[in-house]
Enzyme design. Structure first.
Site, PDB file in Angstrom:
ATOM      1  N   LEU A  12     -27.920  44.620  50.147  1.00  0.00           N
ATOM      2  CA  LEU A  12     -27.476  45.414  51.296  1.00  0.00           C
ATOM      3  C   LEU A  12     -26.541  46.549  50.908  1.00  0.00           C
ATOM      4  O   LEU A  12     -26.699  47.680  51.376  1.00  0.00           O
ATOM      5  CB  LEU A  12     -26.736  44.513  52.290  1.00  0.00           C
ATOM      6  CG  LEU A  12     -27.514  43.943  53.451  1.00  0.00           C
ATOM      7  CD1 LEU A  12     -26.545  43.302  54.432  1.00  0.00           C
ATOM      8  CD2 LEU A  12     -28.323  45.029  54.155  1.00  0.00           C
ATOM      9  N   GLY A  14     -26.034  48.035  47.963  1.00  0.00           N
ATOM     10  CA  GLY A  14     -26.663  49.043  47.117  1.00  0.00           C
ATOM     11  C   GLY A  14     -27.628  49.926  47.893  1.00  0.00           C
ATOM     12  O   GLY A  14     -27.681  51.145  47.696  1.00  0.00           O
ATOM     13  N   ARG A 306     -13.693  22.777  57.916  1.00  0.00           N
ATOM     14  CA  ARG A 306     -14.498  22.792  56.697  1.00  0.00           C
ATOM     15  C   ARG A 306     -13.715  22.624  55.399  1.00  0.00           C
ATOM     16  O   ARG A 306     -14.183  21.967  54.480  1.00  0.00           O
ATOM     17  CB  ARG A 306     -15.318  24.084  56.636  1.00  0.00           C
ATOM     18  CG  ARG A 306     -14.450  25.296  56.472  1.00  0.00           C
ATOM     19  CD  ARG A 306     -15.208  26.579  56.718  1.00  0.00           C
ATOM     20  NE  ARG A 306     -16.609  26.467  56.420  1.00  0.00           N
ATOM     21  CZ  ARG A 306     -17.247  27.270  55.598  1.00  0.00           C
ATOM     22  NH1 ARG A 306     -16.592  28.198  54.961  1.00  0.00           N
ATOM     23  NH2 ARG A 306     -18.518  27.148  55.408  1.00  0.00           N
TER      24      ARG A 306
END
Lengths: 661, 287
Positions: A12, A14, A306
């Site tokens: 994305l 690049g 998490r």
């Protein structure tokens, strides 16, 4: 030859950079290990965050998005770039929408939104369960359009071997064609690194097989600084696999999934390893199932945040050796739920498990384990502060309160300034995951795709202006002597020759690249992920020393002069060791706990000493990192205690998890 | 989506899927599987077969079998050889890189479990490169033509540039669902490997007149459905009208059977066939 820009990496970041720079009229040479449409960005599932009209009318703002991102990152990100990214986010969504991304829609045809970790507002845009894939495809299509017009030239299946640096300035790269094995130098007036993360340093991770970090390592060894290397995000629930660890969405726990391991309860209430830990889980009786999250966190049970879930699972397996079948895995069990309900609520994600593991989670407990997922750290970059500079930092923003400023371009970073997202090496830029900016010590879910696109679209103009007004305007790369290029090619050719000459019919584990990589992954996963301590990290550095020595004597099993993948792999393994070293050294020297970095011997955040950027500089003499802690930008929001994740005994509901995918 | 609540799979591949599920239940970890690989050192070189022994691990797929072989590449005859060359990326069946022909059928190797295909001690699983693309080495083929054909149909939305110009067109959720499904195409090339009309063509100068393939026809439909993408609709139909266009499709319908993303390729071919017919009438009466 007109002025040219080299972009390394076709994910994305690049592709966004290539499109932006080509549009400005410059020629782009785009290098990628794989056809760009197969880049790792395709793996991002969840979505992309941006303030939007619905959320805005409910009290959300770009400023709040900025605040959430800084807070989520435990204040380790320079704040001005984050502000600019949040301000740009809505226009990025609009642009991708115009490019044809099939964003999910409301019944009225507007872009649909979902709730994601770290925010109380719906601010995450998504396209089915493959948002990253769809965003990447849109940019791949635009790049193909510029390719058809001759403005972008693709070099796919070319591996970046290093920047060519002349007079302290990046003036091109050396690369190798992975098919013909030809090594050559390419001239360029600027080089944009957009090469993603380094998950493979950990052996197996949620990353694609190409995410070795070797490209960043080559820049780092050539003098580019590496920022916050120790900040590595671990996702609590991934599906163990012998080739990679695939993500299992946290919603499985949200829908009632219970985490347990087989165990035997002792008289004193402690649990010990089960003698038949690898037996069919259905044969383990209820009183021999250790629901360790429920036991340790009675209020929250399996839906602890998490980071806690990650640490506890890790502790049970790594420190207590109680993982299922003696392996690093625990059960995530949904079999007590009605299969009909499960199919409706979790169908898509359970199907992924079944596809890759072969078991149906509706009837057999899933085996999961935390997995390295994202690197917040990366090449260190600079920026020019924008126009918003309050006389003193504000206190943390109250969710839903009026924003102190209305978003406008240039408040966070000065648009088009040539140092934006430029590394310490002039002309060498870093965009996307390989850039250390934006996410600090922890990344919020659905902010990764945003930072990739933002870098390409916003700082792409900095590259354009650097060519127009910076050093290349006076001394373009095409006029430079050929010696620095020839020298770089020669050095890389020598390295290749040495590797090819090492070929042996007897692949001893001692010098076998596959064995070295495997041991590297095991060691890094044990020492530099979820729970770190000085003693263990020192042991890790000793192991890395041994691996470095063995890697210097690496021996290949293939001397082909055509499409020699073993060569490329072995070279990457050698270079990954320098990133591993930076991660371990940064981890040792950051004597505090912050975001994803948790030290058992320093469990608290220490702003007085460590509200600073870790900067790793490559030391050629020791072939390792020199670590320094540099001042950073926290002039907009005052650091506050990061409390989500703390169990609140008075409430049944936890704060949203910090990240989803 | 899981549509059935029992363990019994439904749909056109029900029998095959049921067999695989049964295999999976019976397969034992730690058994030996023979991995038979068609190898080739490079373009123009002769192919040969090599067979390797692999000790299975839990949930082992073809990728991890190849990785195990790479660590110590010795054939079943005891001959030391080189690691097998193959292409892979995401290992989650979203990038399309690791496509190959397994036991005679084209598919992604990452989602191919050894338990499904070689459940018994000593079973053989056969790996071959795709045959419709030029070979690079071993299982790695050059699929550039596939991307070339996306350029033929101008598979992009012709936006006015990356400036801030507000949102794109609004879209009904039903249309979005159709476009999303079609947009999941990962350019893996399964549809081309299975297509009797799509043949190996090493000569690049012939690419523009050889059958364009189901994937590109589907992309033409995808972009012709988009409010801004429509701007190039006639140019896309022109590309599909000429030699190698949609009329070269022989209606074998193999493409839709092998598509790993269940993209309605035959629907796309039919839709574009109709659009091309309509466009050629219009052209005829205008000229």
């Amino acid at each position: 030859m007109a002025q040219r820009v080299i972009v390394v990496g076709g994910g994305l970041a690049g592709l966004a950079a290539s499109v932006r720079i080509a549009e400005a009229g410059l020629s782009v040479d785009l290098f990628s290990l794989v056809p760009v449409k197969r880049s790792h960005s395709v793996c991002a599932q969840g979505g992309i965050n941006a303030c939007n009209e619905v959320a805005r009318q409910q009290g959300y703002s770009e400023y709040e998005h900025f605040d959430e991102t800084v807070y989520g990152g435990d204040f380790l990100a320079d704040q001005h770039p984050v502000l600019e990214m949040a301000n740009w986010a809505p226009r990025i969504i609009d642009l991708l929408d115009r490019m044809g991304v099939p964003f999910n829609r409301t019944s009225e045809g507007y872009r649909d939104l979902r709730l994601f970790g770290g925010s109380l507002f719906k601010r995450t845009h998504f396209a089915g369960a493959t948002t990253g894939q769809q965003l990447l495809y849109a940019l791949d299509e635009q790049t193909r359009r510029y390719e058809s017009e001759g403005k972008v030239t693709k070099y796919e299946y070319w591996e970046f071997l290093g920047p060519v640096i002349h007079d302290g300035r990046a003036v091109g790269i050396v690369a190798q064609d992975l098919r013909t094995m030809q090594i050559r130098a390419f001239r360029a007036d600027a080089v944009v690194m957009a090469t993603g993360g380094c998950g493979l340093v950990y052996g197996k991770s949620t990353n694609s097989i190409i995410c070795t970090g070797a490209a960043a390592a080559r820049c780092y060894q050539a003098g580019a600084w590496y920022g916050n290397p120790e900040m590595i995000q671990v996702h609590p629930t991934a599906i163990p696999g012998s080739d990679k660890l695939r993500l299992m969405s946290e919603s499985a726990r949200g829908e009632g999934g219970r985490v347990w391991v087989p165990g035997i309860k002792q008289a004193d209430g402690t649990w010990t390893k089960h003698p038949k830990t690898g037996a069919d889980p259905k044969t383990i009786p209820a009183n021999e199932r250790y629901y360790f999250l429920e036991e340790k966190y009675p209020a929250y049970g399996n839906i602890v945040p998490r980071d806690i879930a990650t640490r506890e699972i890790f502790d049970i397996c790594v420190n207590h050796g109680m993982g299922v079948a003696g392996e690093n895995q625990v059960y995530l069990d949904l079999t007590h739920r009605d299969p009909d309900y499960l199919a409706r609520k979790l169908g898509g994600i359970l199907e992924i498990y079944e596809k890759f593991v072969g078991d149906d989670p509706k009837f057999t407990p899933m085996r999961i384990f935390p997995a390295v997922h994202y690197s917040m750290g990366g090449l260190w970059t600079q920026f020019t502060k924008g126009s918003y500079n309050p006389s003193e930092p504000r206190t943390k923003h109250k969710s839903g309160a009026a924003a102190p400023i209305q978003a406008a371009v240039g408040q966070g970073m000065a648009y088009g300034e040539i140092n934006n997202m430029q590394t310490n090496v002039q002309g060498l830029y870093a965009f996307g995951e390989v850039n250390f900016a934006f996410h600090g010590a922890n990344r919020l879910g659905a902010n990764a795709l945003l930072s990739c696109l933002f870098d390409g679209l916003f700082s792409g103009m900095s590259v354009v202006n650097y060519l127009k007004d910076g050093a290349p305007s006076k001394a373009p790369a095409e006029g430079l002597p050929s010696q620095p290029y020839d020298d770089s090619v020669k050095a890389e050719q020598n390295r290749v020759n040495a590797l090819l000459n090492s070929v042996t019919p007897n692949a001893e584990p001692e010098t076998n690249p596959y064995a070295i990589h495997k041991e590297l992954g095991v060691e890094m996963t044990a020492a530099c992920t979820v729970v770190k301590s000085e003693a263990r990290l020192k042991q890790c550095l000793a192991k890395l020393g041994e691996l470095k020595d063995r890697a210097s004597r690496i021996r290949l099993g293939d001397n082909a002069s055509w499409t020699n993948q073993t060569l490329s792999y072995a070279r990457a393994v050698q270079d990954m060791l320098s990133v591993a070293d930076a991660i371990a050294q940064g981890s040792i020297q950051r004597k505090e706990s912050r975001g994803a970095h948790y030290r058992t011997d320093f469990p608290e955040r220490d702003d007085a000493q460590f509200l600073k950027t870790t900067v790793a500089r490559w030391d050629p003499a020791s072939r390792g990192a020199l670590i320094a802690f540099e001042e950073m930008d926290h002039t907009l929001i005052k650091p506050a205690a990061r409390t989500y994740g703390k169990v609140d005994k008075t409430s049944k509901k936890p704060e949203p998890a910090a990240s989803h995918t | 989506m899981i549509t059935s609540l029992t363990n019994a799979p439904a749909g056109p591949h029900a029998k095959e899927l049921a067999q695989r599920a049964a295999n999976r239940r019976n397969a034992k970890v730690g058994r030996t599987v023979m991995v038979k690989v068609q190898r080739c050192d490079g373009p123009g070189k002769a192919s040969r077969w090599e067979t390797f022994k692999v000790t299975t691990e839990r949930g082992m797929n073809v990728i991890s079998a190849l990785q195990q072989i790479a660590g110590n590449p010795v054939t079943t005859d005891g001959k030391k050889t080189t690691p097998v060359v193959w292409n892979s990326g995401c290992l989650e069946e979203v990038c399309g890189a690791c496509t190959m022909v397994i036991n005679g059928k084209v598919r992604q190797s990452c989602s191919c479990l050894l338990d499904d295909y070689a459940p018994n001690e000593g079973d053989t699983i056969t790996l071959e490169p795709m045959s419709k693309f030029p070979i690079i080495r071993d299982l790695w083929v050059d699929r550039e033509r596939l991307f070339h054909n996306l350029r033929r149909v101008k598979a992009w939305v012709p936006i006015d540039g990356t400036y801030n110009l507000g949102p794109g067109p609004r879209e009904h959720p039903k249309d979005q669902e159709i476009r999303y499904k079609m947009s999941e195409c990962m350019s893996c090339g399964c549809c081309l490997e299975a297509c009797p009309q799509f043949n190996l063509e090493a000569d690049e100068s012939k690419w523009d007149t050889s059958f364009i393939g189901a994937h590109a026809i589907n992309q033409a439909r995808l972009f012709n459905m988009h409010a801004t993408g429509k701007e190039l609709a006639m140019e896309r139909l022109d590309a599909l009208m000429g030699p190698g266009g949609v009329s070269d499709c022989g209606n074998a319908q193999n493409c839709v059977k092998v598509c790993p993303k269940s993209i309605p390729l035959t629907e796309s071919i039919a839709a574009m066939g109709r659009a091309v017919t309509l466009a050629s009438f219009t052209k005829f009466f205008r000229s």
